[in-house]
Design an enzyme around this catalytic site. Structure first.
Site, PDB file in Angstrom:
ATOM      1  N   THR A  21       2.642   3.041  16.796  1.00  0.00           N
ATOM      2  CA  THR A  21       2.421   1.965  17.772  1.00  0.00           C
ATOM      3  C   THR A  21       3.587   1.879  18.759  1.00  0.00           C
ATOM      4  N   PRO A  39     -10.075  -4.885  22.374  1.00  0.00           N
ATOM      5  CA  PRO A  39      -8.981  -4.998  23.356  1.00  0.00           C
ATOM      6  C   PRO A  39      -7.691  -4.366  22.817  1.00  0.00           C
ATOM      7  N   TYR A  44       0.828  -1.224   0.000  1.00  0.00           N
ATOM      8  CA  TYR A  44       0.000   0.000   0.000  1.00  0.00           C
ATOM      9  C   TYR A  44       0.860   1.271   0.000  1.00  0.00           C
ATOM     10  N   ILE A  45       1.668   1.449   1.018  1.00  0.00           N
ATOM     11  CA  ILE A  45       2.434   2.698   1.121  1.00  0.00           C
ATOM     12  C   ILE A  45       3.601   2.673   0.132  1.00  0.00           C
ATOM     13  N   LYS A 102       8.590  -3.358  15.660  1.00  0.00           N
ATOM     14  CA  LYS A 102       8.955  -1.983  15.270  1.00  0.00           C
ATOM     15  C   LYS A 102       9.932  -1.380  16.282  1.00  0.00           C
ATOM     16  N   SER A 109       6.199   3.079  13.282  1.00  0.00           N
ATOM     17  CA  SER A 109       4.765   3.277  13.495  1.00  0.00           C
ATOM     18  C   SER A 109       4.528   4.002  14.814  1.00  0.00           C
ATOM     19  N   PHE A 143       1.402   7.647  11.557  1.00  0.00           N
ATOM     20  CA  PHE A 143       0.159   7.578  12.329  1.00  0.00           C
ATOM     21  C   PHE A 143      -0.830   6.724  11.517  1.00  0.00           C
ATOM     22  N   ASN A 144      -2.003   7.168  11.137  1.00  0.00           N
ATOM     23  CA  ASN A 144      -2.956   6.258  10.482  1.00  0.00           C
ATOM     24  C   ASN A 144      -3.116   6.588   8.992  1.00  0.00           C
ATOM     25  N   TYR A 185       3.597  -7.255  16.922  1.00  0.00           N
ATOM     26  CA  TYR A 185       3.862  -6.362  15.791  1.00  0.00           C
ATOM     27  C   TYR A 185       4.591  -5.103  16.275  1.00  0.00           C
ATOM     28  N   LEU A 206     -10.054   0.951  10.221  1.00  0.00           N
ATOM     29  CA  LEU A 206     -11.327   1.678  10.108  1.00  0.00           C
ATOM     30  C   LEU A 206     -11.674   2.081   8.672  1.00  0.00           C
ATOM     31  N   ASP A 257      12.149 -12.801  -1.272  1.00  0.00           N
ATOM     32  CA  ASP A 257      11.858 -12.700   0.154  1.00  0.00           C
ATOM     33  C   ASP A 257      13.120 -12.180   0.837  1.00  0.00           C
TER      34      ASP A 257
HETATM   35  P1  NAD Z   1       1.639  -3.740   2.998  1.00  0.00           P
HETATM   36  O1  NAD Z   1       1.396  -5.078   3.608  1.00  0.00           O
HETATM   37  O2  NAD Z   1       0.676  -3.250   1.985  1.00  0.00           O
HETATM   38  O3  NAD Z   1       3.107  -3.675   2.372  1.00  0.00           O
HETATM   39  C1  NAD Z   1       4.188  -4.420   2.894  1.00  0.00           C
HETATM   40  C2  NAD Z   1       4.815  -5.175   1.732  1.00  0.00           C
HETATM   41  O4  NAD Z   1       5.934  -5.928   2.208  1.00  0.00           O
HETATM   42  C3  NAD Z   1       3.847  -6.169   1.083  1.00  0.00           C
HETATM   43  O5  NAD Z   1       3.825  -5.933  -0.327  1.00  0.00           O
HETATM   44  C4  NAD Z   1       4.437  -7.535   1.405  1.00  0.00           C
HETATM   45  O6  NAD Z   1       4.180  -8.488   0.386  1.00  0.00           O
HETATM   46  C5  NAD Z   1       5.920  -7.202   1.571  1.00  0.00           C
HETATM   47  N1  NAD Z   1       6.686  -8.116   2.437  1.00  0.00           N
HETATM   48  C6  NAD Z   1       6.378  -8.515   3.688  1.00  0.00           C
HETATM   49  N2  NAD Z   1       7.329  -9.337   4.168  1.00  0.00           N
HETATM   50  C7  NAD Z   1       8.272  -9.452   3.190  1.00  0.00           C
HETATM   51  C8  NAD Z   1       9.492 -10.165   3.073  1.00  0.00           C
HETATM   52  N3  NAD Z   1       9.955 -10.944   4.048  1.00  0.00           N
HETATM   53  N4  NAD Z   1      10.201 -10.049   1.927  1.00  0.00           N
HETATM   54  C9  NAD Z   1       9.751  -9.275   0.907  1.00  0.00           C
HETATM   55  N5  NAD Z   1       8.605  -8.588   0.955  1.00  0.00           N
HETATM   56  C10 NAD Z   1       7.866  -8.673   2.086  1.00  0.00           C
HETATM   57  O7  NAD Z   1       1.740  -2.691   4.196  1.00  0.00           O
HETATM   58  P2  NAD Z   1       1.784  -1.110   4.170  1.00  0.00           P
HETATM   59  O8  NAD Z   1       0.535  -0.622   4.802  1.00  0.00           O
HETATM   60  O9  NAD Z   1       2.199  -0.615   2.850  1.00  0.00           O
HETATM   61  O10 NAD Z   1       2.941  -0.871   5.239  1.00  0.00           O
HETATM   62  C11 NAD Z   1       4.296  -0.723   4.854  1.00  0.00           C
HETATM   63  C12 NAD Z   1       5.146  -0.652   6.096  1.00  0.00           C
HETATM   64  O11 NAD Z   1       4.680   0.414   6.921  1.00  0.00           O
HETATM   65  C13 NAD Z   1       5.096  -1.910   6.974  1.00  0.00           C
HETATM   66  O12 NAD Z   1       6.384  -2.131   7.504  1.00  0.00           O
HETATM   67  C14 NAD Z   1       4.125  -1.528   8.081  1.00  0.00           C
HETATM   68  O13 NAD Z   1       4.375  -2.230   9.268  1.00  0.00           O
HETATM   69  C15 NAD Z   1       4.405  -0.046   8.230  1.00  0.00           C
HETATM   70  N6  NAD Z   1       3.277   0.701   8.794  1.00  0.00           N
HETATM   71  C16 NAD Z   1       2.047   0.619   8.192  1.00  0.00           C
HETATM   72  C17 NAD Z   1       0.970   1.315   8.738  1.00  0.00           C
HETATM   73  C18 NAD Z   1      -0.408   1.197   8.154  1.00  0.00           C
HETATM   74  O14 NAD Z   1      -1.385   1.490   8.855  1.00  0.00           O
HETATM   75  N7  NAD Z   1      -0.580   0.811   6.895  1.00  0.00           N
HETATM   76  C19 NAD Z   1       1.160   2.120   9.875  1.00  0.00           C
HETATM   77  C20 NAD Z   1       2.432   2.202  10.436  1.00  0.00           C
HETATM   78  C21 NAD Z   1       3.488   1.485   9.886  1.00  0.00           C
HETATM   79  C1  WQD Z   2      -8.856   3.366  14.230  1.00  0.00           C
HETATM   80  C2  WQD Z   2     -10.036   3.657  15.148  1.00  0.00           C
HETATM   81  C3  WQD Z   2     -10.734   1.744  16.423  1.00  0.00           C
HETATM   82  C4  WQD Z   2     -12.139  -0.615  13.011  1.00  0.00           C
HETATM   83  C5  WQD Z   2      -3.645   0.343  13.692  1.00  0.00           C
HETATM   84  C6  WQD Z   2      -2.433  -0.315  14.289  1.00  0.00           C
HETATM   85  C7  WQD Z   2      -1.268   0.615  14.227  1.00  0.00           C
HETATM   86  C8  WQD Z   2      -1.043   1.136  12.815  1.00  0.00           C
HETATM   87  C9  WQD Z   2      -2.294   1.663  12.192  1.00  0.00           C
HETATM   88  C10 WQD Z   2       0.625  -0.186  11.752  1.00  0.00           C
HETATM   89  C11 WQD Z   2      -9.894   3.020  16.536  1.00  0.00           C
HETATM   90  C12 WQD Z   2     -11.833   2.183  15.468  1.00  0.00           C
HETATM   91  C13 WQD Z   2     -11.623   0.386  13.805  1.00  0.00           C
HETATM   92  C14 WQD Z   2     -13.524  -0.915  13.110  1.00  0.00           C
HETATM   93  C15 WQD Z   2     -13.760   0.822  14.749  1.00  0.00           C
HETATM   94  N1  WQD Z   2      -0.572   0.121  11.934  1.00  0.00           N
HETATM   95  N2  WQD Z   2     -12.409   1.086  14.653  1.00  0.00           N
HETATM   96  N3  WQD Z   2     -14.293  -0.178  13.976  1.00  0.00           N
HETATM   97  O1  WQD Z   2      -5.914   0.800  15.826  1.00  0.00           O
HETATM   98  O2  WQD Z   2      -5.342   3.245  15.458  1.00  0.00           O
HETATM   99  O3  WQD Z   2      -3.949   1.507  14.440  1.00  0.00           O
HETATM  100  O4  WQD Z   2      -3.354   0.719  12.332  1.00  0.00           O
HETATM  101  O5  WQD Z   2       1.600   0.212  12.335  1.00  0.00           O
HETATM  102  O6  WQD Z   2      -0.167  -0.090  14.689  1.00  0.00           O
HETATM  103  O7  WQD Z   2      -2.713  -0.651  15.633  1.00  0.00           O
HETATM  104  O8  WQD Z   2      -6.202   1.883  13.535  1.00  0.00           O
HETATM  105  O9  WQD Z   2      -7.896   1.803  11.765  1.00  0.00           O
HETATM  106  O10 WQD Z   2      -7.667  -0.176  13.326  1.00  0.00           O
HETATM  107  O11 WQD Z   2      -8.619   1.956  14.192  1.00  0.00           O
HETATM  108  O12 WQD Z   2     -14.497   1.440  15.518  1.00  0.00           O
HETATM  109  O13 WQD Z   2     -14.056  -1.831  12.447  1.00  0.00           O
HETATM  110  O14 WQD Z   2     -11.210   3.067  14.572  1.00  0.00           O
HETATM  111  O15 WQD Z   2     -11.283   1.318  17.645  1.00  0.00           O
HETATM  112  O16 WQD Z   2     -10.472   3.903  17.450  1.00  0.00           O
HETATM  113  P1  WQD Z   2      -5.403   1.860  14.939  1.00  0.00           P
HETATM  114  P2  WQD Z   2      -7.610   1.289  13.128  1.00  0.00           P
END
Ligand code: NAD
Ligand code: WQD
Length: 342
Positions: free
Chosen positions: A126, A292, A11-12, A152, A124, A177-178, A148, A199, A58
């Protein structure tokens, strides 16, 4: 010289690849498709009208990763690759520790071997655990509430230790953040497997008719309307933060953490309303028990990224909702075609 993007099909990563290519950078992408599809990279090529080397590798496969460094002149790495589902990390801790930690160890070892010491890491918010002061600055205490989050925190520490051992390293720890939203074209976006945990994808799948209704997890938090408050950031702003961080680490050495958020908090019910207003779609919901591990509120103080990287989030909540909806409505089944590889 090229930028290696690990997890670039995700995604990102896919949004960041588009910005890097449009900015004129050369990229090399590595992904194992454990949570993504080839189709996203085809669409990155389509959007930018540029090609780039891709390796279905991988990170745990050291020999194949070395091949990538042998065949390309890598200047820096943006390291997105990792597993990210909080709930799954609780039920499969070994899988998460193994993939995220070992993947990063192998990557950093190969980087050292090939003399590449510039890395932008996807951390993150988190890592702030259960924060007690808002907004959150980078100096807030760190902790983790699930495997998870532990990965990080541990990777941040490992990267800090690398710099202590060798001051040639230049490292940006980006604490997202989100992230929500999608590219304005509607061609790339978030494509979660199965029922979404987060969400915004849940809201948009209710709006498109794939899911019946949203469960609002708790309406008795100590917030204005009782529902959880988060700092939602447009994925395009987030992607731009990587370009700024990259410029910065290429100009300096050191290790620094940066919050990437807008600084604004929105509640679950505010998000439902914003989505309905931006899209004209109704989002049915009912209130359910708290989830939770959730916290009442979480939003960033993004001042450090502004001052040191020259980065600020520019897109507002309306654009985040409109762009999410364009992606969702034009791709109701995500990257479906990507399931059949060509
Ligand atoms: P995503 O799952 O869409 O992208 C991660 C990619 O990494 C995927 O394409 C997956 O196939 C690849 N991948 C995983 N393990 C691998 C491995 N061992 N070797 C090669 N490729 C591998 O996730 P995203 O939302 O794009 O997130 C990207 C990064 O940002 C992640 O590290 C995630 O933890 C971090 N992050 C995401 C969020 C969020 O809410 N989306 C928030 C904070 C941090
Ligand atoms: C947002 C708000 C829920 C779903 C998570 C990870 C965090 C980071 C981002 C990677 C909260 C509420 C959610 C639903 C709801 N990822 N909610 N109904 O929990 O802030 O963060 O994603 O690093 O590590 O923990 O994001 O989108 O899950 O929730 O009411 O079906 O929406 O309770 O208040 P969160 P979220």
């Amino acid at each position: 010289m090229a930028i290696l993007v690990t997890g670039g099909a995700g995604y990102i990563g896919s949004h960041t690849c588009v910005q890097l290519l449009n900015h004129g950078s050369d990229i090399v992408v590595v992904d194992n498709f454990s949570n993504s599809k080839m189709e996203s990279l085809d669409r990155v090529r389509e959007l930018t009208e540029r090609d780039f080397p891709f390796y279905e590798v991988d990170l745990l496969d050291r020999a194949s990763l070395e091949q990538v460094f042998k065949e390309n002149e890598i200047e820096a790495v943006i390291h997105f690759a990792g597993l990210k589902a909080v709930g799954e990390s609780v039920s499969k801790p070994l899988h998460y520790y193994h993939n995220n930690l070992t993947g990063t160890f192998v990557l950093c070892e190969v980087m050292e071997k090939y003399n590449v010491r510039n890395i932008v890491f996807s951390s993150s918010a988190t890592v702030y655990g259960m924060p007690d002061t808002m907004p959150i600055t980078e100096e807030a205490p760190l902790s983790a509430t699930n495997p998870y989050g532990q990965t990080k925190l541990m990777i941040e520490q490992i990267l800090r230790d690398l710099y202590v051992a060798d001051s040639n390293w230049s490292i940006a720890l980006l604490r997202y953040f989100n992230p929500i939203g999608a590219h304005v074209s509607g061609r790339i976006g978030e494509d979660p497997n199965g029922i979404p945990n987060n969400l915004m994808p849940y809201i948009s799948q209710v709006a498109v008719g794939k899911l019946e209704q949203l469960s609002v997890f708790g309406d008795d938090y100590d917030t204005a309307d009782g529902t959880g408050v988060r700092d939602y950031i447009h994925v395009e702003d987030l992607a731009n933060g990587h370009l700024k961080a990259l410029q910065h680490i290429l100009d300096t050495t050191g290790v620094e953490a940066y919050n990437l958020g807008t600084g604004n908090g929105y509640s679950v019910l505010q998000m439902v309303k914003a989505f309905e207003e931006a899209t004209g779609k109704e989002v049915k919901y009912s209130v359910a028990p708290r989830r939770p591990g959730d916290i009442a509120e979480c939003y960033a103080d993004p001042t450090k990224a502004k001052e040191e990287l020259g980065w600020v989030a520019e897109k507002g909540i309306e654009e985040m909702c409109q762009d999410t909806w364009r992606w969702q409505s034009e791709n109701p089944d995500g990257y479906k075609r990507g399931q059949v590889r060509t």
